[in-house]
Scaffold this motif. Sequence first.
Motif, PDB file in Angstrom:
ATOM      1  N   LEU A 194       0.833  -1.210   0.000  1.00  0.00           N
ATOM      2  CA  LEU A 194       0.000   0.000   0.000  1.00  0.00           C
ATOM      3  C   LEU A 194       0.867   1.259   0.000  1.00  0.00           C
ATOM      4  CD1 LEU A 194      -2.772  -1.104   2.523  1.00  0.00           C
ATOM      5  CD2 LEU A 194      -2.993  -0.860   0.039  1.00  0.00           C
ATOM      6  N   GLN A 195       2.151   1.109   0.275  1.00  0.00           N
ATOM      7  CA  GLN A 195       3.085   2.244   0.221  1.00  0.00           C
ATOM      8  C   GLN A 195       3.522   2.556  -1.208  1.00  0.00           C
ATOM      9  OE1 GLN A 195       6.370   1.676   3.039  1.00  0.00           O
ATOM     10  NE2 GLN A 195       5.116   0.214   4.166  1.00  0.00           N
ATOM     11  N   VAL A 196       3.228   1.647  -2.138  1.00  0.00           N
ATOM     12  CA  VAL A 196       3.633   1.831  -3.536  1.00  0.00           C
ATOM     13  C   VAL A 196       2.785   2.921  -4.175  1.00  0.00           C
ATOM     14  CG1 VAL A 196       3.798   0.733  -5.798  1.00  0.00           C
ATOM     15  CG2 VAL A 196       4.406  -0.552  -3.733  1.00  0.00           C
ATOM     16  N   LYS A 197       3.429   3.808  -4.902  1.00  0.00           N
ATOM     17  CA  LYS A 197       2.713   4.879  -5.596  1.00  0.00           C
ATOM     18  C   LYS A 197       1.750   4.273  -6.623  1.00  0.00           C
ATOM     19  CE  LYS A 197       3.446   9.055  -8.356  1.00  0.00           C
ATOM     20  NZ  LYS A 197       4.452   9.941  -9.018  1.00  0.00           N
ATOM     21  N   GLY A 198       0.488   4.666  -6.541  1.00  0.00           N
ATOM     22  CA  GLY A 198      -0.517   4.171  -7.470  1.00  0.00           C
ATOM     23  C   GLY A 198      -1.274   2.955  -6.969  1.00  0.00           C
ATOM     24  N   MET A 199      -0.784   2.329  -5.897  1.00  0.00           N
ATOM     25  CA  MET A 199      -1.478   1.165  -5.329  1.00  0.00           C
ATOM     26  C   MET A 199      -2.613   1.650  -4.422  1.00  0.00           C
ATOM     27  SD  MET A 199      -1.840  -2.103  -5.041  1.00  0.00           S
ATOM     28  CE  MET A 199      -0.303  -2.855  -5.639  1.00  0.00           C
ATOM     29  N   SER A 200      -3.768   1.020  -4.549  1.00  0.00           N
ATOM     30  CA  SER A 200      -4.905   1.341  -3.688  1.00  0.00           C
ATOM     31  C   SER A 200      -5.359   0.077  -2.969  1.00  0.00           C
ATOM     32  CB  SER A 200      -6.062   1.899  -4.521  1.00  0.00           C
ATOM     33  OG  SER A 200      -6.602   0.891  -5.368  1.00  0.00           O
ATOM     34  N   ARG A 201      -6.124   0.271  -1.925  1.00  0.00           N
ATOM     35  CA  ARG A 201      -6.642  -0.885  -1.185  1.00  0.00           C
ATOM     36  C   ARG A 201      -7.576  -1.712  -2.065  1.00  0.00           C
ATOM     37  NH1 ARG A 201      -6.610  -2.762   3.823  1.00  0.00           N
ATOM     38  NH2 ARG A 201      -5.266  -1.024   4.450  1.00  0.00           N
ATOM     39  N   ASP A 202      -8.314  -1.057  -2.961  1.00  0.00           N
ATOM     40  CA  ASP A 202      -9.210  -1.801  -3.857  1.00  0.00           C
ATOM     41  C   ASP A 202      -8.415  -2.677  -4.820  1.00  0.00           C
ATOM     42  OD1 ASP A 202     -11.394  -0.724  -2.653  1.00  0.00           O
ATOM     43  OD2 ASP A 202     -11.900   0.674  -4.268  1.00  0.00           O
ATOM     44  N   ILE A 203      -7.305  -2.168  -5.342  1.00  0.00           N
ATOM     45  CA  ILE A 203      -6.481  -2.969  -6.249  1.00  0.00           C
ATOM     46  C   ILE A 203      -5.858  -4.147  -5.510  1.00  0.00           C
ATOM     47  CG2 ILE A 203      -4.383  -2.984  -7.670  1.00  0.00           C
ATOM     48  CD1 ILE A 203      -4.961  -0.086  -8.398  1.00  0.00           C
ATOM     49  N   LEU A 204      -5.401  -3.884  -4.299  1.00  0.00           N
ATOM     50  CA  LEU A 204      -4.699  -4.917  -3.542  1.00  0.00           C
ATOM     51  C   LEU A 204      -5.646  -5.954  -2.952  1.00  0.00           C
ATOM     52  CD1 LEU A 204      -1.943  -5.896  -2.588  1.00  0.00           C
ATOM     53  CD2 LEU A 204      -2.197  -4.447  -0.557  1.00  0.00           C
ATOM     54  N   TYR A 205      -6.716  -5.469  -2.315  1.00  0.00           N
ATOM     55  CA  TYR A 205      -7.603  -6.386  -1.599  1.00  0.00           C
ATOM     56  C   TYR A 205      -9.002  -6.502  -2.196  1.00  0.00           C
ATOM     57  CZ  TYR A 205      -4.030  -6.438   2.012  1.00  0.00           C
ATOM     58  OH  TYR A 205      -2.850  -6.588   2.688  1.00  0.00           O
ATOM     59  N   GLY A 206      -9.303  -5.700  -3.210  1.00  0.00           N
ATOM     60  CA  GLY A 206     -10.614  -5.775  -3.834  1.00  0.00           C
ATOM     61  C   GLY A 206     -11.627  -4.888  -3.144  1.00  0.00           C
ATOM     62  N   SER A 207     -12.685  -4.591  -3.846  1.00  0.00           N
ATOM     63  CA  SER A 207     -13.762  -3.771  -3.294  1.00  0.00           C
ATOM     64  C   SER A 207     -14.910  -4.663  -2.860  1.00  0.00           C
ATOM     65  CB  SER A 207     -14.246  -2.757  -4.337  1.00  0.00           C
ATOM     66  OG  SER A 207     -14.699  -3.427  -5.504  1.00  0.00           O
ATOM     67  N   SER A 208     -15.766  -4.128  -2.020  1.00  0.00           N
ATOM     68  CA  SER A 208     -16.880  -4.927  -1.492  1.00  0.00           C
ATOM     69  C   SER A 208     -17.845  -5.351  -2.580  1.00  0.00           C
ATOM     70  CB  SER A 208     -17.639  -4.116  -0.422  1.00  0.00           C
ATOM     71  OG  SER A 208     -18.101  -2.885  -0.976  1.00  0.00           O
ATOM     72  N   GLY A 209     -17.957  -4.551  -3.637  1.00  0.00           N
ATOM     73  CA  GLY A 209     -18.921  -4.886  -4.682  1.00  0.00           C
ATOM     74  C   GLY A 209     -18.305  -5.525  -5.913  1.00  0.00           C
ATOM     75  N   GLY A 210     -16.981  -5.698  -5.906  1.00  0.00           N
ATOM     76  CA  GLY A 210     -16.320  -6.245  -7.088  1.00  0.00           C
ATOM     77  C   GLY A 210     -15.560  -7.515  -6.804  1.00  0.00           C
ATOM     78  N   ASN A 211     -14.645  -7.817  -7.712  1.00  0.00           N
ATOM     79  CA  ASN A 211     -13.822  -9.015  -7.545  1.00  0.00           C
ATOM     80  C   ASN A 211     -12.723  -8.771  -6.512  1.00  0.00           C
ATOM     81  OD1 ASN A 211     -15.262 -10.414  -9.541  1.00  0.00           O
ATOM     82  ND2 ASN A 211     -14.026  -9.485 -11.157  1.00  0.00           N
ATOM     83  N   GLY A 212     -12.142  -9.854  -6.044  1.00  0.00           N
ATOM     84  CA  GLY A 212     -11.052  -9.742  -5.092  1.00  0.00           C
ATOM     85  C   GLY A 212      -9.843  -9.093  -5.722  1.00  0.00           C
ATOM     86  N   GLY A 213      -8.984  -8.534  -4.900  1.00  0.00           N
ATOM     87  CA  GLY A 213      -7.799  -7.866  -5.392  1.00  0.00           C
ATOM     88  C   GLY A 213      -6.676  -8.838  -5.704  1.00  0.00           C
ATOM     89  N   ILE A 214      -5.513  -8.296  -6.044  1.00  0.00           N
ATOM     90  CA  ILE A 214      -4.385  -9.132  -6.444  1.00  0.00           C
ATOM     91  C   ILE A 214      -3.741  -9.844  -5.249  1.00  0.00           C
ATOM     92  CG2 ILE A 214      -3.904  -7.738  -8.483  1.00  0.00           C
ATOM     93  CD1 ILE A 214      -1.594  -6.456  -6.926  1.00  0.00           C
ATOM     94  N   ALA A 215      -4.043  -9.411  -4.033  1.00  0.00           N
ATOM     95  CA  ALA A 215      -3.433 -10.032  -2.853  1.00  0.00           C
ATOM     96  C   ALA A 215      -3.755 -11.518  -2.757  1.00  0.00           C
ATOM     97  CB  ALA A 215      -3.884  -9.318  -1.579  1.00  0.00           C
ATOM     98  N   GLN A 216      -4.917 -11.927  -3.264  1.00  0.00           N
ATOM     99  CA  GLN A 216      -5.297 -13.335  -3.197  1.00  0.00           C
ATOM    100  C   GLN A 216      -4.411 -14.211  -4.083  1.00  0.00           C
ATOM    101  OE1 GLN A 216      -9.207 -14.099  -5.015  1.00  0.00           O
ATOM    102  NE2 GLN A 216      -9.006 -12.156  -6.116  1.00  0.00           N
ATOM    103  N   HIS A 217      -3.648 -13.583  -4.978  1.00  0.00           N
ATOM    104  CA  HIS A 217      -2.759 -14.326  -5.868  1.00  0.00           C
ATOM    105  C   HIS A 217      -1.292 -14.147  -5.503  1.00  0.00           C
ATOM    106  CE1 HIS A 217      -6.405 -14.713  -8.125  1.00  0.00           C
ATOM    107  NE2 HIS A 217      -6.421 -13.444  -8.484  1.00  0.00           N
TER     108      HIS A 217
END
Length: 331
Positions: A194-217
């Motif tokens: 999450l310290q990476v420039k451009g990284m968001s919690r939604d990208i990393l862990y996914g949003s409540s209404g969408g698919n899971g983020g990349i952390a699951q992989h």
Amino acid sequence: MHGEPVRKTRLSNQQGFALVITLWVMAILGVMAASFSYEALCESKVESWSSQDRRAYNLARGGIHRAAGVIRKHARDPVHSITDKWFSGQSLYKDVKFGPGYYSIVSSEIDHSKKINKEKVLHYGLVDEESRLNINVATMGQLQGFPAVSNVLASNIVYFLTKKRGNSTKGAPASVAMAKGQVDGPVRSLDELLQVKGMSRDILYGSSGGNGGIAQHLTCFSSGKVNINTAGKEVLHAVGFSNGQVQSLLAYRLSGWKGFASVNAALSVLGATSNNAHIAPFLTVKSKNFTMTCLAGFESGKFVERITARISVDKNQLRFTRWESESLPRI
């Protein structure tokens, strides 16, 4: 003649005052008795809960060690495949009766602030860390293999990893660690991304209404190699396989296939060309690191204790590299 009535009045007043005092004293004593009784009841309940917590912890601990025994039993198997029955399944890991209660081994990361007792959020079995891409050895091209990761974000992640590796004095270089079977990288928690420039919690862990983020992989604790027999399609694609090769591999799994015996056999069967040669060092057919979460309680499906553990297998040794426990809210 008037003295007698006055004396009687004074005596009556004194008796009334004494009666009031007595009633107040009795009331205060009653409140104190009720307070002491309530405190004793609370202390008894707290002591009972504390005793139950200890029993629940031991129950969950027993579940973890029994699952570790399953891993130890299969550690020397020449191939570890997602189709192996010991990897997952309700019959082996759901509501196992053990001593005074039950435990379940689940592979999903659960938000325990929500309704954890709903079966639909649980997946029973072990998490194979080698089924995921180790962020500490991931290349820019591999990171771009995930749909949510742009070339700019992938570049920023690689820069972040390079900078952290340069500032860290711990651990061997990733290439050396991979050869030894264990990556000791600068990133110890995916939250650091999450310290990476451009990284968001939604990208990393996914949003409540969408698919899971990349952390699951992703993982930050593995041998650095991806088990071709257990990895999902997203990871296989990120590692470097084409869509056609991934589909062929998934078709093998659906046919009851037991897993490739070697990386070379997998590349040969999947029709790998010289373009795939660079991914061979990132592949394996066995797994060495597993994570599990044990939920325990005294009624089937009702959990009061949680332990998450990670196990690393090295030759004849099995060691715990993570151990976290917590008591759950009594719902």
